[in-house]
Design an enzyme around this catalytic site. Structure first.
Site, mmCIF file in Angstrom:
data_model
loop_
_atom_site.group_PDB
_atom_site.id
_atom_site.type_symbol
_atom_site.label_atom_id
_atom_site.label_comp_id
_atom_site.label_asym_id
_atom_site.label_seq_id
_atom_site.Cartn_x
_atom_site.Cartn_y
_atom_site.Cartn_z
ATOM 1 N N ASN A 58 -2.148 -50.209 -86.356
ATOM 2 C CA ASN A 58 -1.534 -49.369 -85.337
ATOM 3 C C ASN A 58 -2.027 -49.142 -84.000
ATOM 4 O OD1 ASN A 58 -0.723 -48.098 -87.479
ATOM 5 N ND2 ASN A 58 -2.687 -45.802 -87.816
ATOM 6 N N HIS A 108 17.747 -40.437 -86.853
ATOM 7 C CA HIS A 108 16.477 -40.211 -87.192
ATOM 8 C C HIS A 108 17.108 -38.884 -88.713
ATOM 9 C CE1 HIS A 108 12.019 -39.058 -88.146
ATOM 10 N NE2 HIS A 108 12.526 -40.417 -88.004
ATOM 11 N N HIS A 125 3.376 -36.927 -94.233
ATOM 12 C CA HIS A 125 4.713 -37.575 -93.545
ATOM 13 C C HIS A 125 6.042 -36.573 -93.669
ATOM 14 C CE1 HIS A 125 7.886 -40.528 -92.385
ATOM 15 N NE2 HIS A 125 7.764 -40.670 -91.610
#
Length: 706
Positions: free
Chosen positions: A71, A457, A614
């Site tokens: 990350n 998206h 998520h």
């Protein structure tokens, strides 16, 4: 006016939502907003905390360490790269008011502390505990004579033949280094065969070489023993320079910006332009230098000058510079006792006849607790069903060897009309997306590359089927990608429905993406960049009005990140009016909760656990008639204003209640994996106290087996 700003036919209706008509000028105070970049670094600190948690299985702790390291790499590639570009262009600061220079200074300070914590975790905690558990990663100081002989032979036979050491002299200028590649700078003394005086050389480790080498049990004495390639190179590098003396070998790694830059308005063919840009991605602007701690200062400064970096961009490393490569140990060590227990997700009854199942009623899938197989089955059955006429699908990230892509190709071969909206600019998946887009085009699929300036998206699938004398539409909408791998590691919500209005909305969005049409007037859904932002503001304002009138005002929302200033100001106003607001924000949150007179009615928590949180869920109390939506969009500026996103309601009250219970109330009750955001931007881990321990993810896993 920005040419890329979407045309919104109804913008004038709600113009007041964007103004300061409510006298909220003070809500623009930079002190009320945190930096997105600093908040993102804080998230990596929370991930690292999982690596230090003794309640987490040992190899899973190693995985969390690697995730925090990976990350951080991406943070430098994207966030720092963008920040340096913004500084060059003279762009204004964000809502937090920090200048780019001040923000970069704070980033390096916090990132340096995070890196030090990562390496302490490796050296002082995980490596010793792994050794005690029988999973050993040997440093060169611990090799015995037998291991040394084997490793030298391995170096000579498997490594040395693919190395190309480069002496630095006027005939051999400093080489271009790939992004995040492992390199060794060697300090030499002596003359080579041509009489050249040696000083420094660079040894680049090809990406074909494994960064972790497993030693055979008959050599090491243990079944799970490993060595870093960097240790091998540092130890035996002298064999590359016979007749010369090696006075030092120092590993280093250069991180570069990964943001592809091209003017979409000047591009005739996006796929060709993107393919050209990908060739040079590994050689973009340097943003960080990681180097061995014992490297001489003069050499470090020389490298910084070579890469055009300031001294704040150097990170002195006490360990392997590519720490995230230790994830290979997690993959190679066959130790299920040191990993999370495996689980079998719930299967969907009736998945062998998906159209009948969906026609009988909406289907809700909560991944990874529910299997992703019904999604695959829907597109597979659509590909083979002679009654199916057309399939439309968005693809953002689908993974290598995607079963979805294969099913779409088969559908086209079976004579179906297939349209795929492929987002070529899905970061780090661009090359893979180009590859399967070409395959689909060759199979006769109509491939659309989205809209210039607005990444697609949204996660949508539409199947048109002839049933008797009518056409019926079946849709799948989700908060996550059509990626079977991440569906086992990420929490996401998926909805399958044949609801005429929802299906009609999906069809309109697909028509808009593949053709040229004005913004659709959707009946049930909201869409970025046209109606979602305004729809959120309207609903927050409605809760605010309820509270001001003495009725209950309530908002609960779950997302990955939050930074959109207009939404934050609307939430602040709602809090001032007395609306009770709970936000479950996994990553970066720039809103500051708990500030007296501004946000004392807002609570923000982050859940970090086994699965990556998520799902995006928005719930509005609406004075006893609640509305619940799921979406592909976070409450970020980019998602609400510069992307194509889909937000869909859960209309079945039973399913809406299930989403509320599993995805919201369950997470608000978590006192094991939750971190609570404080007014100063810090996080405090929640503790059970007098309450029974409750892990939201563990509770959901228990329901699978219950």
């Amino acid at each position: 006016m920005d040419a890329r700003r979407p045309v919104d036919a109804e913008a004038d209706v709600d113009a007041g939502l964007y103004s300061d008509a409510d006298g909220d000028g003070p809500l623009h105070d930079p002190a009320l907003y945190a930096s997105r970049e600093l908040a993102q670094l804080d998230f990596n600190t929370r991930v690292l905390a999982q690596a230090l948690d003794p309640k987490v299985p040992l190899l899973e702790r190693l995985r969390f360490l690697c995730i925090s390291s990976t990350n951080l790499d991406e943070f430098f590639e994207i966030r720092v790269g963008n920040l340096l570009r913004a500084q060059e262009l003279g762009l204004p600061p964000g809502a937090d008011g920090l200048s780019h220079a001040a923000l970069l200074a704070q980033i390096h300070e916090r990132a340096r502390a995070l890196v030090q914590a990562q390496y302490r975790c490796w050296r002082e905690v995980l490596r010793p505990e792994l050794t005690r558990a029988g999973v050993r990663v040997f440093g060169r100081e611990r090799w015995d004579p037998r291991q040394t002989r084997w490793l030298r032979a391995y170096f000579r036979s498997k490594v040395m033949p693919v190395l190309s050491p480069l002496g630095l002299d006027p005939a051999h200028p400093f080489p271009k280094l790939l992004n995040k590649s492992l390199n060794i700078v060697v300090r030499l003394e002596g003359r080579d065969a041509f009489g050249r005086e040696g000083q420094y050389a660079i040894v680049r480790a090809p990406r074909s070489l494994s960064r972790i080498i497993q030693i055979p049990e008959k050599v090491s004495g243990g079944p799970h023993d490993f060595v870093f390639l960097s240790s091998l190179l540092s130890t035996f590098v002298g064999e590359l320079f016979p007749g010369m003396t090696v006075h030092g070998a120092y590993q280093f790694r250069l991180t570069r910006s990964a943001e592809l830059e091209f003017d979409e308005e000047e591009v005739d063919n996006l796929a060709m332009a993107l393919r050209d840009e990908l060739v040079g991605r590994d050689f973009l602007r340097p943003v960080r230098l990681e180097i061995a701690r014992d490297c001489p200062t003069a050499l470090v400064r020389s490298l910084l000058e070579k890469f055009g970096l300031g001294e704040d961009a150097v990170y002195h490393i006490d360990g392997p510079v590519n720490l995230n490569r230790v994830i290979k140990v997690y993959e190679l060590a066959d130790r299920p006792d040191l990993k999370f227990p495996s689980f079998q997700p719930r299967s969907l009854p009736g998945s062998d006849a998906m159209f009948d199942t969906i026609a009988a009623g909406d289907v809700l899938l909560h991944h990874p607790f529910d299997s992703f197989s019904p999604v695959l089955e829907l597109v597979r059955q659509a590909a083979e069903d002679p009654s199916v006429l057309a399939i439309k699908q968005t693809l953002y990230r689908s993974g290598e060897g995607s079963q979805i892509v294969e099913a779409l190709i088969q559908a086209a071969r079976n004579g179906k009309d297939v349209t795929a909206v492929v987002e070529l600019r899905a970061r780090f998946d661009e090359e893979a997306n180009l590859g399967f887009a070409n395959r689909m085009q060759e199979a006769g699929i109509q491939v659309v590359y989205g809209v210039f300036g607005f990444k697609t998206h949204a996660k949508m699938m539409l199947v048109v089927r002839r049933e008797g004398r009518r056409l019926r539409r079946y849709v799948h909408l989700g908060t996550g990608n059509y990626h079977a791998g991440t569906a086992r590691a990420y929490t996401d919500i998926g909805l399958m429905t044949a609801h005429p209005q929802v299906a009609g909305d999906v069809q309109q969005i697909f028509q808009q993406l593949s053709g040229l049409s004005p913004p659709p007037r959707l009946q049930q859904m909201m869409q970025s960049p046209f109606t979602l932002h305004r729809g959120l503001l309207r609903r927050i304002k409605r809760e605010t009005a309820h509270a001001r009138e003495g009725r209950p005002g309530r908002i609960i929302a779950k997302m990955n990140a939050l930074n959109e200033p207009a939404v934050i100001r609307a939430l602040y106003r709602a809090s001032q009016a007395g609306v009770s607001i709970d936000l479950i924000v996994r990553g970066a949150c720039t809103l500051r909760p708990g500030i007296p007179g501004v946000s004392e009615n807002i609570r923000v928590r982050s859940i970090v656990g086994r699965f990556l949180e998520h799902s995006r869920i928005y719930w509005f109390g609406n004075d006893g008639a609640p509305e619940l939506f799921c979406a592909s969009a976070d409450w970020l500026e980019r998602n609400l204003l510069r992307r194509v996103e889909a937000c869909f309601p859960i209309l079945d009250p039973v399913l809406a209640n299930r989403v509320y219970e599993e995805g919201l109330a369950n997470y608000l009750a978590d006192n094991v994996n939750a971190w609570e955001l404080q007014p100063d931007g810090s996080y405090v881990q929640a503790e059970p106290g007098d309450q029974p321990p409750h892990s939201a993810q563990a509770w959901l896993l228990a329901r699978i087996n219950g």
